[in-house]
Design a protein around this motif. Structure first.
Motif, PDB file in Angstrom:
ATOM      1  N   LYS A  94       0.823  -1.207   0.000  1.00  0.00           N
ATOM      2  CA  LYS A  94       0.000   0.000   0.000  1.00  0.00           C
ATOM      3  C   LYS A  94       0.864   1.266   0.000  1.00  0.00           C
ATOM      4  N   GLU A  95       1.992   1.221   0.695  1.00  0.00           N
ATOM      5  CA  GLU A  95       2.891   2.383   0.722  1.00  0.00           C
ATOM      6  C   GLU A  95       3.382   2.739  -0.681  1.00  0.00           C
ATOM      7  N   GLN A  96       3.467   1.742  -1.547  1.00  0.00           N
ATOM      8  CA  GLN A  96       3.888   1.981  -2.930  1.00  0.00           C
ATOM      9  C   GLN A  96       2.722   2.440  -3.808  1.00  0.00           C
ATOM     10  N   GLY A  97       1.546   2.580  -3.232  1.00  0.00           N
ATOM     11  CA  GLY A  97       0.387   3.032  -3.990  1.00  0.00           C
ATOM     12  C   GLY A  97      -0.183   1.979  -4.918  1.00  0.00           C
ATOM     13  N   ARG A  98       0.077   0.732  -4.612  1.00  0.00           N
ATOM     14  CA  ARG A  98      -0.416  -0.362  -5.450  1.00  0.00           C
ATOM     15  C   ARG A  98      -1.890  -0.639  -5.179  1.00  0.00           C
ATOM     16  N   ASP A  99      -2.524  -1.330  -6.095  1.00  0.00           N
ATOM     17  CA  ASP A  99      -3.969  -1.575  -6.072  1.00  0.00           C
ATOM     18  C   ASP A  99      -4.302  -2.877  -5.361  1.00  0.00           C
ATOM     19  N   LEU A 100      -4.815  -2.757  -4.138  1.00  0.00           N
ATOM     20  CA  LEU A 100      -5.198  -3.907  -3.331  1.00  0.00           C
ATOM     21  C   LEU A 100      -6.374  -4.654  -3.956  1.00  0.00           C
ATOM     22  N   ASN A 101      -7.126  -3.975  -4.804  1.00  0.00           N
ATOM     23  CA  ASN A 101      -8.292  -4.573  -5.446  1.00  0.00           C
ATOM     24  C   ASN A 101      -8.059  -4.858  -6.923  1.00  0.00           C
ATOM     25  N   ALA A 102      -6.787  -5.039  -7.293  1.00  0.00           N
ATOM     26  CA  ALA A 102      -6.464  -5.424  -8.671  1.00  0.00           C
ATOM     27  C   ALA A 102      -7.167  -6.744  -8.971  1.00  0.00           C
ATOM     28  N   GLN A 103      -7.507  -6.938 -10.229  1.00  0.00           N
ATOM     29  CA  GLN A 103      -8.283  -8.120 -10.604  1.00  0.00           C
ATOM     30  C   GLN A 103      -7.495  -9.062 -11.508  1.00  0.00           C
ATOM     31  N   ASP A 104      -7.838 -10.349 -11.388  1.00  0.00           N
ATOM     32  CA  ASP A 104      -7.268 -11.347 -12.292  1.00  0.00           C
ATOM     33  C   ASP A 104      -8.019 -11.263 -13.622  1.00  0.00           C
ATOM     34  N   PRO A 105      -7.615 -12.039 -14.626  1.00  0.00           N
ATOM     35  CA  PRO A 105      -8.293 -11.959 -15.926  1.00  0.00           C
ATOM     36  C   PRO A 105      -9.793 -12.287 -15.871  1.00  0.00           C
ATOM     37  N   SER A 106     -10.244 -12.956 -14.811  1.00  0.00           N
ATOM     38  CA  SER A 106     -11.665 -13.285 -14.656  1.00  0.00           C
ATOM     39  C   SER A 106     -12.427 -12.193 -13.914  1.00  0.00           C
ATOM     40  N   GLY A 107     -11.734 -11.128 -13.526  1.00  0.00           N
ATOM     41  CA  GLY A 107     -12.383 -10.025 -12.832  1.00  0.00           C
ATOM     42  C   GLY A 107     -12.504 -10.199 -11.331  1.00  0.00           C
ATOM     43  N   ARG A 108     -11.753 -11.135 -10.763  1.00  0.00           N
ATOM     44  CA  ARG A 108     -11.798 -11.372  -9.315  1.00  0.00           C
ATOM     45  C   ARG A 108     -10.629 -10.685  -8.626  1.00  0.00           C
ATOM     46  N   THR A 109     -10.894 -10.097  -7.464  1.00  0.00           N
ATOM     47  CA  THR A 109      -9.815  -9.577  -6.629  1.00  0.00           C
ATOM     48  C   THR A 109      -9.191 -10.763  -5.895  1.00  0.00           C
ATOM     49  N   LEU A 110      -8.042 -10.535  -5.280  1.00  0.00           N
ATOM     50  CA  LEU A 110      -7.433 -11.627  -4.520  1.00  0.00           C
ATOM     51  C   LEU A 110      -8.364 -12.058  -3.384  1.00  0.00           C
ATOM     52  N   LEU A 111      -9.009 -11.100  -2.738  1.00  0.00           N
ATOM     53  CA  LEU A 111      -9.914 -11.449  -1.645  1.00  0.00           C
ATOM     54  C   LEU A 111     -11.036 -12.356  -2.135  1.00  0.00           C
ATOM     55  N   SER A 112     -11.659 -12.030  -3.246  1.00  0.00           N
ATOM     56  CA  SER A 112     -12.731 -12.889  -3.747  1.00  0.00           C
ATOM     57  C   SER A 112     -12.191 -14.247  -4.191  1.00  0.00           C
ATOM     58  N   HIS A 113     -10.954 -14.275  -4.643  1.00  0.00           N
ATOM     59  CA  HIS A 113     -10.308 -15.513  -5.090  1.00  0.00           C
ATOM     60  C   HIS A 113     -10.035 -16.456  -3.917  1.00  0.00           C
ATOM     61  N   ILE A 114      -9.619 -15.902  -2.764  1.00  0.00           N
ATOM     62  CA  ILE A 114      -9.196 -16.767  -1.654  1.00  0.00           C
ATOM     63  C   ILE A 114     -10.277 -17.050  -0.629  1.00  0.00           C
ATOM     64  N   GLU A 115     -11.402 -16.376  -0.687  1.00  0.00           N
ATOM     65  CA  GLU A 115     -12.424 -16.554   0.347  1.00  0.00           C
ATOM     66  C   GLU A 115     -12.847 -18.005   0.538  1.00  0.00           C
ATOM     67  N   GLY A 116     -12.801 -18.809  -0.487  1.00  0.00           N
ATOM     68  CA  GLY A 116     -13.195 -20.205  -0.354  1.00  0.00           C
ATOM     69  C   GLY A 116     -12.057 -21.154  -0.018  1.00  0.00           C
ATOM     70  N   HIS A 117     -10.846 -20.642   0.059  1.00  0.00           N
ATOM     71  CA  HIS A 117      -9.700 -21.504   0.361  1.00  0.00           C
ATOM     72  C   HIS A 117      -9.696 -21.928   1.831  1.00  0.00           C
ATOM     73  N   ALA A 118      -9.349 -23.164   2.056  1.00  0.00           N
ATOM     74  CA  ALA A 118      -9.171 -23.630   3.427  1.00  0.00           C
ATOM     75  C   ALA A 118      -7.987 -22.879   4.042  1.00  0.00           C
ATOM     76  N   LYS A 119      -8.112 -22.510   5.265  1.00  0.00           N
ATOM     77  CA  LYS A 119      -7.043 -21.847   6.021  1.00  0.00           C
ATOM     78  C   LYS A 119      -6.676 -20.462   5.473  1.00  0.00           C
ATOM     79  N   SER A 120      -7.599 -19.795   4.802  1.00  0.00           N
ATOM     80  CA  SER A 120      -7.285 -18.472   4.267  1.00  0.00           C
ATOM     81  C   SER A 120      -7.878 -17.346   5.107  1.00  0.00           C
ATOM     82  N   ASP A 121      -8.553 -17.680   6.201  1.00  0.00           N
ATOM     83  CA  ASP A 121      -9.249 -16.663   6.988  1.00  0.00           C
ATOM     84  C   ASP A 121      -8.341 -15.526   7.438  1.00  0.00           C
TER      85      ASP A 121
END
Length: 99
Positions: free
Chosen positions: A59-86
């Motif tokens: 974040k200090e570098q001004g990067r986009d925490l909500n950047a999306q993958d080619p399917s339009g998912r953010t990392l948060l939406s991508h990992i929410e279903g992963h085991a042990k990702s809480d």
């Protein structure tokens, strides 16, 4: 070789800031947002405690925490279903990440 009983095996020692910041230098893969690629690499490689420290540098570098993958998912939406990702998902939410 047998492990001595008085020697405790150390797994996942805390990383230095410099070791964590190495992830900021990755370049994206073709067709993938560089910021998403960097976030995903850090998520896959770092312990939750180190990932939380990484997010501060990211974040200090001004990067986009909500950047999306080619399917339009953010990392948060991508990992929410992963085991042990809480813990990782909580870090992203606390930093302003959206699913």
């Amino acid at each position: 070789m047998a492990e001595r009983k008085d020697k405790k095996k150390v797994i996942g020692e805390p990383m230095t800031d410099e070791q964590i910041q190495v992830f900021l230098n990755f370049s994206g893969e073709e067709g993938v947002s560089t910021d998403f690629h960097i976030l995903e690499k850090a998520y896959r490689a770092l312990r939750a405690e180190d990932f939380e420290r990484f997010i501060v540098f990211f974040k200090e570098q001004g990067r986009d925490l909500n950047a999306q993958d080619p399917s339009g998912r953010t990392l948060l939406s991508h990992i929410e279903g992963h085991a042990k990702s809480d813990d990782y998902a909580d870090v992203l939410r606390d930093a302003g990440g959206h699913a």
